[in-house]
Design an enzyme around this catalytic site. Structure first.
Site, mmCIF file in Angstrom:
data_model
loop_
_atom_site.group_PDB
_atom_site.id
_atom_site.type_symbol
_atom_site.label_atom_id
_atom_site.label_comp_id
_atom_site.label_asym_id
_atom_site.label_seq_id
_atom_site.Cartn_x
_atom_site.Cartn_y
_atom_site.Cartn_z
ATOM 1 C CG PHE A 244 41.773 36.962 43.454
ATOM 2 C CD1 PHE A 244 42.767 37.444 42.621
ATOM 3 C CD2 PHE A 244 40.624 37.724 43.613
ATOM 4 C CE1 PHE A 244 42.631 38.659 41.953
ATOM 5 C CE2 PHE A 244 40.475 38.939 42.937
ATOM 6 C CZ PHE A 244 41.476 39.403 42.108
ATOM 7 C CG ASP B 232 37.924 37.900 50.340
ATOM 8 O OD1 ASP B 232 36.750 38.181 50.006
ATOM 9 O OD2 ASP B 232 38.922 38.255 49.678
ATOM 10 C CE LYS C 218 34.267 39.848 42.533
ATOM 11 N NZ LYS C 218 35.373 39.057 43.029
HETATM 12 C C1 LIG Z 1 36.722 39.761 43.358
HETATM 13 C C2 LIG Z 1 37.335 39.448 44.653
HETATM 14 C C3 LIG Z 1 38.027 40.423 45.397
HETATM 15 C C4 LIG Z 1 38.320 41.798 44.857
HETATM 16 O O1 LIG Z 1 37.188 42.546 44.556
HETATM 17 P P1 LIG Z 1 37.298 43.804 43.579
HETATM 18 O O2 LIG Z 1 35.944 44.442 43.681
HETATM 19 O O3 LIG Z 1 37.610 43.289 42.216
HETATM 20 O O4 LIG Z 1 38.387 44.674 44.116
HETATM 21 C C5 LIG Z 1 38.501 40.089 46.642
HETATM 22 N N1 LIG Z 1 38.326 38.853 47.144
HETATM 23 C C6 LIG Z 1 37.680 37.883 46.469
HETATM 24 C C7 LIG Z 1 37.509 36.530 47.088
HETATM 25 C C8 LIG Z 1 37.174 38.143 45.197
HETATM 26 O O5 LIG Z 1 36.563 37.165 44.498
#
Ligand SMILES: *Cc1c(COP(=O)(O)O)cnc(C)c1O
Length: 398
Positions: free
Chosen positions: A142, A227, A256
């Site tokens: 994700f 990520d 985040k």
């Molecule tokens: C939430 C998330 C994203 C995307 O972030 P948004 O601010 O919702 O665009 C990307 N990578 C990971 C691992 C995430 O948990």
């Protein structure tokens, strides 16, 4: 007229697109690990906006920093310098140990930025022909919701009817270092990986995986892009989840919690030999690095270090996970996680339990049907953890 929860939910569902299916609870106010609905019912927030609320709701020092900045300037665009951007960059470089920062707003934008960085680096540094660059990603990933990102998602819901899909991505199984090695070609510029797959259900790779990935990427001159949007900033008991194996990726993708739970703020962080490829006009964002978000982030980064959030998350996570493991329920397959990123996997759908948890004052959500994620704000107190765990035990032992 003050609306009740039911009226608010009906209005939201009527006028809003249904790209989410929220639980039947309205949050009107919040503080720390607690939230309240319009009827005054109190809940523990065990989701923390998917780790964006590591510092809890409305951390007083972050709110004070935001208020101070609100009285000065909130937005300049990058056409001009602003007085806090440099300090934000410096602090984020100190926390990551890297040279340079490229600020954006959302996690998906930071991932996109990392993909663009890798493609351009591939041409200008590695010598791959433009248009031939390949990026390797993992199954069940994700990384966000843009067209390019969903093009390499393996979740059918995320991809439905959004074609044509962006080319240049190669999907391999997660946690399989041999598959990475086998997938690399002379045109491979980067490997994009989550150190723990959060959205996939708190899936942890085998011990040693990240070290193997690091070694393989170095040997093939392929950028390791971690990520850490969800796992970063202390959530897993280390500053970054890669720290668990002593691994330093080439590129950190962050978001985040970076905005302190107040403002959207994301970033790509790397050394000069990578982020140095950017030239004026080749990338950007109107709100990226805005002073209000930077003021929140500067305070958040200061708190992370000053109050040792990684240690807090490690100790509280161990305590919380031990309590969850004491719960007797034959339907529980596994309690797993690291720090305060915890998943409880059931043999069957967990949706019914989630509904009961909410009725017992605990906000949590299933990820992928069978797993419930518990990821409270790192500021949650031991007393609050005890109370929340008692409620969880009540529900799970039914
Ligand atoms: C939430 C998330 C994203 C995307 O972030 P948004 O601010 O919702 O665009 C990307 N990578 C990971 C691992 C995430 O948990």
């Amino acid at each position: 007229m003050q609306e009740n929860s039911q009226q608010i939910i009906e209005k939201t569902n009527h006028f809003g697109a249904h790209n989410y299916h929220p639980k039947d609870v309205v949050i009107e106010s919040a503080e720390g690990a607690l939230v309240w609905d319009p009827e005054g019912r109190q809940y523990y927030d065990m989701l923390s906006a998917y780790s964006a609320l590591n510092f809890g709701h409305r951390h007083p020092e972050i709110i004070a920093a935001a208020k101070e900045q609100l009285d000065k300037v909130t937005l300049t665009s990058r056409a001009f310098h602003n007085a806090v951007l440099g300090e934000f960059f410096e602090k984020l470089c100190q926390v990551t140990g890297k040279d340079m920062v490229l600020p954006m707003n959302t996690g998906a934008e930071a991932v996109e930025t990392a993909l663009k960085t890798a493609r351009r680096w591939g041409v200008e540094v590695k010598g791959v022909a433009n248009g031939e660059q390949e990026i390797i990603v993992c199954e069940n990933n994700f990384h966000g919701r843009t067209i390019a990102i969903i093009s390499f998602s393996t979740d059918p819901d995320a991809r439905i009817n959004y074609g044509p899909y962006a080319p240049g991505f190669h999907v391999i199984p997660y946690g399989d270092a041999a598959a990475l090695e086998a997938a690399i070609t002379p045109n491979t510029v980067a490997f994009l990986v989550e150190p723990i797959q959060g959205e996939a259900g708190i899936l942890m790779p085998p011990e040693g995986y990240l070290q193997q990935v690091r070694e393989i990427c170095t040997r093939h001159n392929v950028l390791m892009m971690a990520d850490e949007v969800q796992t970063g900033f202390a959530r897993t008991g280390d500053m970054f989840a890669c720290d668990h194996e002593g691994v330093v990726p080439d590129i950190y993708i962050l978001g985040k919690a970076l905005g302190g739970g107040v403002m959207p703020l994301s970033a790509v962080v790397a050394n000069r030999d990578i982020l140095g490829i950017y030239t004026p006009g080749s990338h950007g964002s109107t709100f990226g690095g805005n002073p209000l978000a930077c003021a929140c982030a500067i305070k958040a980064l200061e708190l992370l270090v000053r109050d040792n959030y990684p240690q807090m998350a490690r100790e509280k996570g161990e305590y919380f996970m031990a309590k969850l493991r004491e719960i007797n329920n034959e339907d529980i397959l596994e309690v797993r996680g690291r720090g305060l990123l915890i998943g409880v996997e059931f043999k069957h759908s967990a949706v019914g339990y989630v509904k009961e948890l909410i009725a017992h004052g605990v906000l949590a959500k299933e990820t992928h049907e069978n797993t419930i994620r518990f990821a409270p704000p790192i500021v949650i107190s031991y007393e609050q953890m005890d109370d929340a765990c008692n409620r969880i035990a009540q529900v799970f032992s039914k």
